[in-house]
Design a protein around this motif. Structure first.
Motif, PDB file in Angstrom:
ATOM      1  N   ARG A   1       0.811  -1.216   0.000  1.00 59.65           N
ATOM      2  CA  ARG A   1       0.000   0.000   0.000  1.00 59.65           C
ATOM      3  C   ARG A   1       0.845   1.266   0.000  1.00 59.65           C
ATOM      4  O   ARG A   1       0.627   2.168  -0.791  1.00 59.65           O
ATOM      5  N   LYS A   2       1.836   1.353   0.902  1.00 61.41           N
ATOM      6  CA  LYS A   2       2.608   2.582   1.041  1.00 61.41           C
ATOM      7  C   LYS A   2       4.099   2.267   1.055  1.00 61.41           C
ATOM      8  O   LYS A   2       4.728   2.237   2.114  1.00 61.41           O
ATOM      9  N   PRO A   3       4.693   2.004  -0.111  1.00 61.55           N
ATOM     10  CA  PRO A   3       6.138   1.748  -0.126  1.00 61.55           C
ATOM     11  C   PRO A   3       6.916   2.993   0.243  1.00 61.55           C
ATOM     12  O   PRO A   3       6.546   4.116  -0.110  1.00 61.55           O
ATOM     13  N   MET A   4       8.028   2.785   0.971  1.00 58.18           N
ATOM     14  CA  MET A   4       8.884   3.893   1.380  1.00 58.18           C
ATOM     15  C   MET A   4      10.038   4.045   0.397  1.00 58.18           C
ATOM     16  O   MET A   4      10.100   3.371  -0.632  1.00 58.18           O
ATOM     17  N   LEU A   5      10.984   4.924   0.739  1.00 56.22           N
ATOM     18  CA  LEU A   5      12.051   5.278  -0.188  1.00 56.22           C
ATOM     19  C   LEU A   5      12.919   4.068  -0.541  1.00 56.22           C
ATOM     20  O   LEU A   5      13.217   3.814  -1.709  1.00 56.22           O
ATOM     21  N   TYR A   6      13.322   3.295   0.479  1.00 58.97           N
ATOM     22  CA  TYR A   6      14.203   2.151   0.256  1.00 58.97           C
ATOM     23  C   TYR A   6      13.463   0.824   0.335  1.00 58.97           C
ATOM     24  O   TYR A   6      14.087  -0.217   0.571  1.00 58.97           O
ATOM     25  N   SER A   7      12.159   0.827   0.141  1.00 57.85           N
ATOM     26  CA  SER A   7      11.392  -0.404   0.266  1.00 57.85           C
ATOM     27  C   SER A   7      11.748  -1.414  -0.814  1.00 57.85           C
ATOM     28  O   SER A   7      11.782  -2.624  -0.572  1.00 57.85           O
ATOM     29  N   PHE A   8      12.028  -0.938  -2.030  1.00 56.31           N
ATOM     30  CA  PHE A   8      12.302  -1.839  -3.150  1.00 56.31           C
ATOM     31  C   PHE A   8      13.763  -2.282  -3.209  1.00 56.31           C
ATOM     32  O   PHE A   8      14.146  -2.973  -4.149  1.00 56.31           O
ATOM     33  N   GLN A   9      14.565  -1.895  -2.214  1.00 57.11           N
ATOM     34  CA  GLN A   9      15.996  -2.162  -2.288  1.00 57.11           C
ATOM     35  C   GLN A   9      16.304  -3.657  -2.394  1.00 57.11           C
ATOM     36  O   GLN A   9      17.187  -4.067  -3.155  1.00 57.11           O
ATOM     37  N   THR A  10      15.597  -4.483  -1.625  1.00 57.88           N
ATOM     38  CA  THR A  10      15.858  -5.928  -1.637  1.00 57.88           C
ATOM     39  C   THR A  10      15.147  -6.632  -2.784  1.00 57.88           C
ATOM     40  O   THR A  10      15.386  -7.828  -2.996  1.00 57.88           O
ATOM     41  N   SER A  11      14.293  -5.940  -3.505  1.00 57.71           N
ATOM     42  CA  SER A  11      13.543  -6.558  -4.598  1.00 57.71           C
ATOM     43  C   SER A  11      14.049  -6.156  -5.970  1.00 57.71           C
ATOM     44  O   SER A  11      13.549  -6.662  -6.974  1.00 57.71           O
ATOM     45  N   LEU A  12      15.013  -5.257  -6.026  1.00 54.74           N
ATOM     46  CA  LEU A  12      15.526  -4.827  -7.322  1.00 54.74           C
ATOM     47  C   LEU A  12      16.403  -5.921  -7.927  1.00 54.74           C
ATOM     48  O   LEU A  12      17.251  -6.494  -7.239  1.00 54.74           O
ATOM     49  N   PRO A  13      16.215  -6.226  -9.200  1.00 52.45           N
ATOM     50  CA  PRO A  13      17.082  -7.222  -9.841  1.00 52.45           C
ATOM     51  C   PRO A  13      18.489  -6.678 -10.015  1.00 52.45           C
ATOM     52  O   PRO A  13      18.689  -5.483 -10.253  1.00 52.45           O
ATOM     53  N   ARG A  14      19.457  -7.554  -9.882  1.00 55.13           N
ATOM     54  CA  ARG A  14      20.848  -7.140 -10.046  1.00 55.13           C
ATOM     55  C   ARG A  14      21.173  -6.980 -11.527  1.00 55.13           C
ATOM     56  O   ARG A  14      20.687  -7.722 -12.367  1.00 55.13           O
ATOM     57  N   LEU A  15      22.029  -6.006 -11.794  1.00 56.64           N
ATOM     58  CA  LEU A  15      22.453  -5.796 -13.167  1.00 56.64           C
ATOM     59  C   LEU A  15      23.396  -6.921 -13.580  1.00 56.64           C
ATOM     60  O   LEU A  15      24.363  -7.218 -12.864  1.00 56.64           O
ATOM     61  N   PRO A  16      23.146  -7.565 -14.690  1.00 61.20           N
ATOM     62  CA  PRO A  16      24.017  -8.685 -15.094  1.00 61.20           C
ATOM     63  C   PRO A  16      25.377  -8.184 -15.553  1.00 61.20           C
ATOM     64  O   PRO A  16      25.506  -7.104 -16.128  1.00 61.20           O
ATOM     65  N   VAL A  17      26.396  -8.976 -15.267  1.00 53.81           N
ATOM     66  CA  VAL A  17      27.750  -8.676 -15.724  1.00 53.81           C
ATOM     67  C   VAL A  17      27.988  -9.436 -17.028  1.00 53.81           C
ATOM     68  O   VAL A  17      27.936 -10.666 -17.043  1.00 53.81           O
ATOM     69  N   PRO A  18      28.202  -8.739 -18.143  1.00 53.86           N
ATOM     70  CA  PRO A  18      28.392  -9.450 -19.415  1.00 53.86           C
ATOM     71  C   PRO A  18      29.673 -10.283 -19.396  1.00 53.86           C
ATOM     72  O   PRO A  18      30.645  -9.945 -18.716  1.00 53.86           O
ATOM     73  N   ALA A  19      29.664 -11.375 -20.129  1.00 56.73           N
ATOM     74  CA  ALA A  19      30.835 -12.236 -20.212  1.00 56.73           C
ATOM     75  C   ALA A  19      31.975 -11.520 -20.926  1.00 56.73           C
ATOM     76  O   ALA A  19      31.759 -10.593 -21.723  1.00 56.73           O
ATOM     77  N   VAL A  20      33.204 -11.945 -20.634  1.00 57.89           N
ATOM     78  CA  VAL A  20      34.373 -11.307 -21.247  1.00 57.89           C
ATOM     79  C   VAL A  20      34.357 -11.483 -22.758  1.00 57.89           C
ATOM     80  O   VAL A  20      34.657 -10.548 -23.517  1.00 57.89           O
TER      81      VAL A  20
END
Length: 258
Positions: A160-179
């Motif tokens: 209902r009321k997400p705060m500023l850092y509420s999505f911090q643990t739900s954000l997908p990590r940016l993938p690291v491209p292969a060499v």
């Protein structure tokens, strides 16, 4: 000097008649208000930390889940498929609880575990939903059915009321491209800008980088993306950044002298 005396909460002087103690009620009041304000900020920070820690659930949802589990237990319905009975038998080994107390503790423990499992399930579902990028390629002014369904699901799992850092643990990590992918894209980008001989030399250097230094840098980059906050606090935020003007000046002087 007068302001400095007013800022002191109390002062005393030693006289032949004894110690003369003077209290400043205004200064004491300001000290009290400052301490009260500091404790209010600490409490608010602690409360926000708890709310953010259990997001997308809420602390009140724990009570709802536990009450629901206890209600089904008193209705002679086992919602745990035998888990509550196992917890009850484990508590029997203590021998310090009555049967009613063990019944209640077992229900609370199962309800708490169910609540935590729901939190992780909702977080993972929200992370999967936030990995959707189809809305970025939609035509302006039009919204596909998939994007509408995605928006509804995100709103459902966001609470209902997400705060500023509420999505911090739900954000997908940016993938690291292969060499290899990075090297291949680099070669594709520089090929139109180089002569054939230069491009062959650059291809050999890129292949050498992909098998020698590339894997080591790839591992370091993977570690940084695994814990970016720790890296930022320990490395980037306390590192010194010398101004670029002297370095640029030296480069210009060297290039001009040649």
């Amino acid at each position: 000097m007068a302001e400095a005396h007013q800022a002191v909460a109390f002062q005393f002087t030693v006289t032949p008649d004894g110690i003369d103690l003077r209290l400043s009620h205004e200064a004491l009041k300001q000290i009290y208000l400052s301490g009260l304000h500091s404790w209010k900020k600490k409490f608010i920070r602690f409360k926000n930390g708890i709310i953010t820690g259990v997001y997308p659930a809420s602390p009140s949802s724990w009570l709802i889940v536990v009450v629901g589990v206890m209600s089904t237990m008193y209705a002679k319905i086992d919602p745990s498929l035998g888990i509550i009975a196992k917890i009850n038998r484990t508590l029997d080994t203590t021998g310090s609880m009555s049967s009613q107390t063990k019944h209640v503790v077992s229900g609370v423990l199962f309800g708490t575990g169910l609540w935590v499992a729901l939190i992780f399930t909702m977080r993972y579902s929200l992370k999967v939903l936030l990995s959707y990028h189809g809305w970025m390629f939609a035509e302006h002014g039009k919204m596909s059915r998939a994007t509408k369904v995605w928006m509804g699901m995100v709103k459902l799992f966001s609470g209902r009321k997400p705060m500023l850092y509420s999505f911090q643990t739900s954000l997908p990590r940016l993938p690291v491209p292969a060499v290899r992918d990075t090297v291949s894209r680099y070669l594709d980008s520089v090929k139109p800008l180089m002569k054939e001989a230069d491009f062959k030399r650059m291809t050999a250097l890129a292949e050498d980088f992909a098998v020698s230094l590339g894997p080591k840098l790839q591992w370091s980059l993977t570690m940084v993306t695994a814990c970016p906050t720790f890296w930022w606090e320990r490395t980037s935020s306390i590192s010194t950044y010398p101004p670029s003007s002297p370095a640029l000046t030296r480069i210009l002087i060297a290039s001009g002298s040649t």
